[in-house]
Design a protein around this motif. Structure first.
Motif, PDB file in Angstrom:
ATOM      1  N   ASN A 158       0.698  -1.315   0.021  1.00 21.11           N
ATOM      2  CA  ASN A 158       0.166   0.037   0.023  1.00 21.11           C
ATOM      3  C   ASN A 158       0.921   1.301   0.163  1.00 21.11           C
ATOM      4  O   ASN A 158       0.476   2.186  -0.192  1.00 21.11           O
ATOM      5  CB  ASN A 158      -1.074   0.003   1.359  1.00 21.11           C
ATOM      6  CG  ASN A 158      -1.929  -0.880   1.043  1.00 21.11           C
ATOM      7  OD1 ASN A 158      -2.327  -1.269   0.030  1.00 21.11           O
ATOM      8  ND2 ASN A 158      -2.579  -1.385   2.449  1.00 21.11           N
ATOM      9  N   ARG A 159       2.132   1.213   0.080  1.00 12.58           N
ATOM     10  CA  ARG A 159       3.024   2.397   0.448  1.00 12.58           C
ATOM     11  C   ARG A 159       3.077   3.408  -0.630  1.00 12.58           C
ATOM     12  O   ARG A 159       2.753   4.171  -0.504  1.00 12.58           O
ATOM     13  CB  ARG A 159       4.297   1.778   0.973  1.00 12.58           C
ATOM     14  CG  ARG A 159       4.070   1.464   2.484  1.00 12.58           C
ATOM     15  CD  ARG A 159       5.470   1.096   2.870  1.00 12.58           C
ATOM     16  NE  ARG A 159       5.150   0.589   4.477  1.00 12.58           N
ATOM     17  CZ  ARG A 159       6.164  -0.418   4.982  1.00 12.58           C
ATOM     18  NH1 ARG A 159       7.319  -0.395   4.650  1.00 12.58           N
ATOM     19  NH2 ARG A 159       5.856  -0.826   6.223  1.00 12.58           N
ATOM     20  N   PRO A 160       3.178   2.661  -1.830  1.00 14.77           N
ATOM     21  CA  PRO A 160       3.336   3.734  -2.961  1.00 14.77           C
ATOM     22  C   PRO A 160       2.033   4.533  -3.166  1.00 14.77           C
ATOM     23  O   PRO A 160       2.127   5.766  -3.476  1.00 14.77           O
ATOM     24  CB  PRO A 160       3.689   2.816  -4.162  1.00 14.77           C
ATOM     25  CG  PRO A 160       4.277   1.511  -3.713  1.00 14.77           C
ATOM     26  CD  PRO A 160       3.849   1.347  -2.538  1.00 14.77           C
ATOM     27  N   PHE A 161       0.987   3.941  -3.154  1.00 14.43           N
ATOM     28  CA  PHE A 161      -0.434   4.455  -3.178  1.00 14.43           C
ATOM     29  C   PHE A 161      -0.552   5.494  -2.042  1.00 14.43           C
ATOM     30  O   PHE A 161      -1.142   6.794  -2.447  1.00 14.43           O
ATOM     31  CB  PHE A 161      -1.398   3.493  -3.392  1.00 14.43           C
ATOM     32  CG  PHE A 161      -2.797   4.116  -3.190  1.00 14.43           C
ATOM     33  CD1 PHE A 161      -3.496   4.696  -4.394  1.00 14.43           C
ATOM     34  CD2 PHE A 161      -3.652   3.928  -2.202  1.00 14.43           C
ATOM     35  CE1 PHE A 161      -4.711   5.512  -4.320  1.00 14.43           C
ATOM     36  CE2 PHE A 161      -4.770   4.735  -2.036  1.00 14.43           C
ATOM     37  CZ  PHE A 161      -5.629   5.379  -3.167  1.00 14.43           C
ATOM     38  N   ARG A 162      -0.266   5.083  -1.064  1.00 13.52           N
ATOM     39  CA  ARG A 162      -0.310   6.115   0.294  1.00 13.52           C
ATOM     40  C   ARG A 162       0.419   7.438   0.108  1.00 13.52           C
ATOM     41  O   ARG A 162       0.164   8.626   0.516  1.00 13.52           O
ATOM     42  CB  ARG A 162       0.084   5.480   1.556  1.00 13.52           C
ATOM     43  CG  ARG A 162      -1.026   4.325   1.950  1.00 13.52           C
ATOM     44  CD  ARG A 162      -2.609   4.868   2.141  1.00 13.52           C
ATOM     45  NE  ARG A 162      -3.507   3.914   2.226  1.00 13.52           N
ATOM     46  CZ  ARG A 162      -3.824   3.584   3.510  1.00 13.52           C
ATOM     47  NH1 ARG A 162      -3.569   4.109   4.698  1.00 13.52           N
ATOM     48  NH2 ARG A 162      -4.776   2.522   3.690  1.00 13.52           N
ATOM     49  N   LYS A 163       1.669   7.288  -0.351  1.00 19.98           N
ATOM     50  CA  LYS A 163       2.802   8.293  -0.404  1.00 19.98           C
ATOM     51  C   LYS A 163       2.149   9.228  -1.633  1.00 19.98           C
ATOM     52  O   LYS A 163       2.359  10.421  -1.450  1.00 19.98           O
ATOM     53  CB  LYS A 163       4.047   7.513  -1.092  1.00 19.98           C
ATOM     54  CG  LYS A 163       5.128   8.673  -0.978  1.00 19.98           C
ATOM     55  CD  LYS A 163       6.498   7.955  -1.326  1.00 19.98           C
ATOM     56  CE  LYS A 163       7.556   9.133  -1.083  1.00 19.98           C
ATOM     57  NZ  LYS A 163       9.070   8.512  -1.303  1.00 19.98           N
ATOM     58  N   LEU A 164       1.516   8.654  -2.624  1.00 19.44           N
ATOM     59  CA  LEU A 164       0.969   9.539  -3.696  1.00 19.44           C
ATOM     60  C   LEU A 164      -0.240  10.276  -3.032  1.00 19.44           C
ATOM     61  O   LEU A 164      -0.529  11.568  -3.462  1.00 19.44           O
ATOM     62  CB  LEU A 164       0.291   8.654  -4.974  1.00 19.44           C
ATOM     63  CG  LEU A 164      -0.501   9.423  -6.041  1.00 19.44           C
ATOM     64  CD1 LEU A 164       0.688  10.476  -6.647  1.00 19.44           C
ATOM     65  CD2 LEU A 164      -0.796   8.384  -7.230  1.00 19.44           C
ATOM     66  N   CYS A 165      -0.912   9.565  -2.304  1.00 18.32           N
ATOM     67  CA  CYS A 165      -2.160  10.264  -1.651  1.00 18.32           C
ATOM     68  C   CYS A 165      -1.609  11.509  -0.777  1.00 18.32           C
ATOM     69  O   CYS A 165      -2.255  12.527  -0.651  1.00 18.32           O
ATOM     70  CB  CYS A 165      -2.908   9.574  -0.688  1.00 18.32           C
ATOM     71  SG  CYS A 165      -3.932   8.209  -1.817  1.00 18.32           S
ATOM     72  N   ASN A 170      -1.989  16.886   0.613  1.00 15.51           N
ATOM     73  CA  ASN A 170      -1.532  17.960   1.133  1.00 15.51           C
ATOM     74  C   ASN A 170      -0.995  19.115   0.138  1.00 15.51           C
ATOM     75  O   ASN A 170      -0.274  20.012   0.788  1.00 15.51           O
ATOM     76  CB  ASN A 170      -0.183  17.497   2.047  1.00 15.51           C
ATOM     77  CG  ASN A 170      -0.600  16.792   3.358  1.00 15.51           C
ATOM     78  OD1 ASN A 170      -1.339  17.351   4.124  1.00 15.51           O
ATOM     79  ND2 ASN A 170      -0.190  15.428   3.391  1.00 15.51           N
ATOM     80  N   ALA A 171      -1.366  19.056  -0.800  1.00 19.00           N
ATOM     81  CA  ALA A 171      -0.928  20.085  -2.119  1.00 19.00           C
ATOM     82  C   ALA A 171      -1.659  21.243  -1.557  1.00 19.00           C
ATOM     83  O   ALA A 171      -0.947  22.407  -1.969  1.00 19.00           O
ATOM     84  CB  ALA A 171      -1.231  19.799  -3.326  1.00 19.00           C
ATOM     85  N   SER A 172      -2.698  21.553  -0.954  1.00 22.06           N
ATOM     86  CA  SER A 172      -3.304  22.859  -0.498  1.00 22.06           C
ATOM     87  C   SER A 172      -4.209  22.604   0.260  1.00 22.06           C
ATOM     88  O   SER A 172      -4.587  21.488   0.643  1.00 22.06           O
ATOM     89  CB  SER A 172      -3.885  23.441  -1.874  1.00 22.06           C
ATOM     90  OG  SER A 172      -5.174  22.627  -2.064  1.00 22.06           O
ATOM     91  N   THR A 173      -4.706  23.833   1.105  1.00 22.37           N
ATOM     92  CA  THR A 173      -5.667  23.713   2.185  1.00 22.37           C
ATOM     93  C   THR A 173      -6.959  22.971   1.527  1.00 22.37           C
ATOM     94  O   THR A 173      -7.624  22.225   2.217  1.00 22.37           O
ATOM     95  CB  THR A 173      -5.987  25.020   2.830  1.00 22.37           C
ATOM     96  OG1 THR A 173      -4.795  25.427   3.457  1.00 22.37           O
ATOM     97  CG2 THR A 173      -6.902  24.872   3.693  1.00 22.37           C
TER      98      THR A 173
END
Length: 199
Positions: A158-165, A170-173
């Motif tokens: 799951n880690r690559p998908f979670r890293k992408l999420c 977190n890109a913006s508020t």
């Protein structure tokens, strides 16, 4: 309360004071002051957190760090008021707690509180997030400086998908708020990090 290294009587002589509250057996950094209810090698002061924090003088702490600790407490606002009292003017508090969508949160019967993006907005001044919530006449003297969603997983697959999420949400508020409103029931968030500063 047990001050194992006699820190409190000498606190005024410390150049920098950084607290790791609820540190458990391992502090994040060896020079930080570890506080926990249970004694262990990494704990410098053992005792009830409310009692320990009350023993610190006003304006003596530069930073406070609490990771996966506040969810165990019965009264978070009271602690925030005391942390604000001991914090220096340019100090900050970093709090990391499980996000309410984290399934593992529910397996620990000692967890008493749920946390999402807006949890601290009820307790501190918030000019960051869009949705406004009531303060219930609670004045902790703190302000929300930043909030981050952490998408971790114990499962390697799951880690690559979670890293992408994590990057996307977190890109913006707006993206953080959109995640919690529209995606949190489908994609769980492991934890949420809050940075609080003194007003």
């Amino acid at each position: 309360m047990l001050d194992k290294k006699n820190i409190l009587p000498q606190i005024a002589a410390y150049k920098t004071v950084i607290l790791d509250i609820g540190c458990g057996p391992l502090k994040k950094q060896p020079h930080w002051i570890g506080i926990d209810m249970l004694d262990a090698d990494g704990v410098d002061i053992t005792g009830d957190i409310y009692e320990v924090i009350k023993a610190f003088p006003d304006g003596c702490v530069d930073e406070v760090h609490a990771t996966h600790f506040l969810e165990h407490l019965p009264d978070v606002p009271d602690l925030l008021i005391e942390l604000n009292r001991i914090l220096k003017q340019n100090g900050f508090i970093e709090i990391v707690v499980p996000h309410f969508s984290n399934a593992y949160f529910y397996s620990d019967y000692t967890h008493q509180k749920f946390f999402g993006l807006y949890s601290f907005s009820y307790m501190v001044k918030d000019n960051l997030l869009k949705r406004k919530v009531p303060s219930y006449n609670l004045h902790t003297g703190l302000q929300l400086k930043a909030v981050f969603l952490h998408f971790k997983s114990p499962w390697i697959i799951n880690r690559p998908f979670r890293k992408l999420c994590q990057v996307i949400f977190n890109a913006s508020t707006f993206m953080k708020e959109w995640y919690e409103d529209s995606w949190s029931s489908n994609i769980s968030c492991y934890e949420v990090e809050f940075i609080l500063i003194k007003l």
